[in-house]
Design a protein around this motif. Structure first.
Motif, mmCIF file in Angstrom:
data_model
loop_
_atom_site.group_PDB
_atom_site.id
_atom_site.type_symbol
_atom_site.label_atom_id
_atom_site.label_comp_id
_atom_site.label_asym_id
_atom_site.label_seq_id
_atom_site.Cartn_x
_atom_site.Cartn_y
_atom_site.Cartn_z
ATOM 1 N N ALA A 112 0.837 -1.211 0.000
ATOM 2 C CA ALA A 112 0.000 0.000 0.000
ATOM 3 C C ALA A 112 0.864 1.251 0.000
ATOM 4 N N ALA A 113 2.016 1.162 0.654
ATOM 5 C CA ALA A 113 2.913 2.320 0.768
ATOM 6 C C ALA A 113 3.531 2.732 -0.557
ATOM 7 N N ILE A 114 3.506 1.860 -1.565
ATOM 8 C CA ILE A 114 4.029 2.227 -2.884
ATOM 9 C C ILE A 114 2.894 2.421 -3.892
ATOM 10 N N GLY A 115 1.671 2.558 -3.383
ATOM 11 C CA GLY A 115 0.540 2.863 -4.259
ATOM 12 C C GLY A 115 -0.155 1.662 -4.842
ATOM 13 N N ASP A 116 0.055 0.482 -4.279
ATOM 14 C CA ASP A 116 -0.559 -0.737 -4.799
ATOM 15 C C ASP A 116 -2.031 -0.763 -4.394
ATOM 16 N N LYS A 117 -2.924 -0.645 -5.365
ATOM 17 C CA LYS A 117 -4.345 -0.524 -5.088
ATOM 18 C C LYS A 117 -4.970 -1.833 -4.605
ATOM 19 N N TYR A 118 -4.496 -2.946 -5.092
ATOM 20 C CA TYR A 118 -5.020 -4.219 -4.603
ATOM 21 C C TYR A 118 -4.690 -4.375 -3.125
ATOM 22 N N ALA A 119 -3.477 -4.012 -2.723
ATOM 23 C CA ALA A 119 -3.092 -4.101 -1.316
ATOM 24 C C ALA A 119 -3.947 -3.169 -0.464
ATOM 25 N N GLN A 120 -4.254 -1.989 -0.980
ATOM 26 C CA GLN A 120 -5.106 -1.060 -0.246
ATOM 27 C C GLN A 120 -6.523 -1.624 -0.108
ATOM 28 N N TYR A 121 -6.993 -2.267 -1.160
ATOM 29 C CA TYR A 121 -8.289 -2.942 -1.075
ATOM 30 C C TYR A 121 -8.249 -4.053 -0.022
ATOM 31 N N MET A 122 -7.172 -4.845 -0.014
ATOM 32 C CA MET A 122 -7.068 -5.939 0.941
ATOM 33 C C MET A 122 -7.012 -5.426 2.376
ATOM 34 N N ALA A 123 -6.365 -4.293 2.605
ATOM 35 C CA ALA A 123 -6.361 -3.705 3.943
ATOM 36 C C ALA A 123 -7.795 -3.404 4.376
ATOM 37 N N GLY A 124 -8.591 -2.841 3.463
ATOM 38 C CA GLY A 124 -9.992 -2.575 3.772
ATOM 39 C C GLY A 124 -10.774 -3.853 4.024
ATOM 40 N N TYR A 125 -10.550 -4.843 3.207
ATOM 41 C CA TYR A 125 -11.242 -6.136 3.354
ATOM 42 C C TYR A 125 -10.940 -6.753 4.720
ATOM 43 N N MET A 126 -9.697 -6.653 5.156
ATOM 44 C CA MET A 126 -9.304 -7.257 6.427
ATOM 45 C C MET A 126 -9.893 -6.488 7.609
ATOM 46 N N TRP A 127 -9.971 -5.153 7.513
ATOM 47 C CA TRP A 127 -10.643 -4.385 8.559
ATOM 48 C C TRP A 127 -12.135 -4.701 8.590
ATOM 49 N N LEU A 128 -12.754 -4.854 7.447
ATOM 50 C CA LEU A 128 -14.187 -5.110 7.381
ATOM 51 C C LEU A 128 -14.547 -6.453 8.002
ATOM 52 N N ASN A 129 -13.664 -7.432 7.832
ATOM 53 C CA ASN A 129 -13.957 -8.789 8.290
ATOM 54 C C ASN A 129 -13.187 -9.198 9.541
ATOM 55 N N GLY A 130 -12.414 -8.276 10.099
ATOM 56 C CA GLY A 130 -11.677 -8.591 11.315
ATOM 57 C C GLY A 130 -10.622 -9.662 11.117
ATOM 58 N N LYS A 131 -9.894 -9.596 10.025
ATOM 59 C CA LYS A 131 -8.849 -10.566 9.710
ATOM 60 C C LYS A 131 -7.477 -9.950 9.959
ATOM 61 N N GLY A 132 -6.850 -10.313 11.079
ATOM 62 C CA GLY A 132 -5.531 -9.780 11.399
ATOM 63 C C GLY A 132 -5.568 -8.435 12.093
ATOM 64 N N VAL A 133 -6.730 -7.801 12.074
ATOM 65 C CA VAL A 133 -6.957 -6.508 12.734
ATOM 66 C C VAL A 133 -8.369 -6.547 13.318
ATOM 67 N N PRO A 134 -8.676 -5.666 14.264
ATOM 68 C CA PRO A 134 -10.045 -5.628 14.794
ATOM 69 C C PRO A 134 -11.053 -5.268 13.700
ATOM 70 N N ARG A 135 -12.272 -5.765 13.821
ATOM 71 C CA ARG A 135 -13.311 -5.428 12.858
ATOM 72 C C ARG A 135 -13.658 -3.942 12.987
ATOM 73 N N ASP A 136 -13.578 -3.212 11.874
ATOM 74 C CA ASP A 136 -13.838 -1.769 11.909
ATOM 75 C C ASP A 136 -14.290 -1.319 10.518
ATOM 76 N N SER A 137 -15.573 -1.076 10.368
ATOM 77 C CA SER A 137 -16.104 -0.711 9.051
ATOM 78 C C SER A 137 -15.680 0.696 8.624
ATOM 79 N N ILE A 138 -15.383 1.574 9.589
ATOM 80 C CA ILE A 138 -14.932 2.921 9.240
ATOM 81 C C ILE A 138 -13.566 2.848 8.562
#
Length: 232
Positions: A60-86
């Motif tokens: 994500a730090a180099i502008g990779d959009k798929y990685a940025q999407y995956m960060a959102g997906y993991m926050w949404l589903n609580g995978k590796g990070v707490p569940r947080d829809s915001i």
């Protein structure tokens, strides 16, 4: 092949060209694809927190959009990070800044499910992420580095850096070329980024040979643009 890897293959290569400029070649993709494969394997093998670290800090730090999407997906589903829809919505919005339909769809679906108060929280988090991970920020960082290269003596040169006949080594590629060829390639890369920035923030075309003051003004204009919500 699972759905995430399929989506990666569909979206990753054109996204990398967009972020890095028209001079990218396939050889530049390999390290990034390897990072994606590593993150995917960690995710599937029960180590989502380690996968998240790679997605955010290395991709994500180099502008990779798929990685940025995956960060959102993991926050949404609580995978590796707490569940947080915001936080999820903010990452989805960042992933969608190039208007890729796949990312726009998931962004819009999540935002439409939120209350007005939640959207305001999403706005604040999205603005925070934009300051660090947006294409504009990354393009400006690359331009800053390239301006330094443009004005310094390239590796391998034993003569004045302004000499057009001296043979130099491009520190980015290791290729040997004349000073004029080196400068031409560097300015071409810079112009790609400058044209993208100018079009994105709505200013006149800027040339690579800008002064320090002009570059500082450009940075101020980019920063002002990044303070405004542009996807609602």
């Amino acid at each position: 092949m699972n759905i995430r890897l399929w989506l990666l293959l569909v979206l990753l290569l054109p996204a990398l060209v967009h972020a890095a400029g028209a001079d990218q070649s396939r050889s530049h993709y390999s390290p990034i694809l390897r990072l994606h494969e590593k993150a995917e394997e960690l995710y599937r093998s029960g180590h989502p927190e380690r996968a998240y670290f790679i997605y955010v800090n290395e991709l994500a730090a180099i502008g990779d959009k798929y990685a940025q999407y995956m960060a959102g997906y993991m926050w949404l589903n609580g995978k590796g990070v707490p569940r947080d829809s915001i936080k999820a919505s903010a990452w989805y919005r960042l992933a969608a800044e190039r208007d890729s339909p796949e990312f726009v769809e998931v962004r819009d679906q999540l935002l439409e499910s939120m209350s007005e108060a939640e959207r305001e929280e999403s706005d604040a988090e999205y603005l925070r992420l934009r300051q660090e991970y947006s294409d504009l920020v990354i393009a400006m960082e690359q331009l800053g580095s390239e301006r330094v290269l443009l004005n310094e003596r390239p590796t391998g040169s034993h003569l004045s850096s302004k000499s057009s006949s001296v043979t130099v080594i491009d520190p980015r590629t290791g290729m040997t070329m004349t000073r004029s060829e080196y400068v031409g390639r560097l300015e071409s890369r810079m112009q790609v980024r400058l044209d993208y920035i100018a079009a994105k923030i709505g200013i006149d075309r800027v040339e690579p040979g800008m002064s320090d003051r002009e570059f500082a003004t450009l940075a101020e204009q980019v920063n002002a643009y990044l303070q405004v919500i542009d996807d609602r």
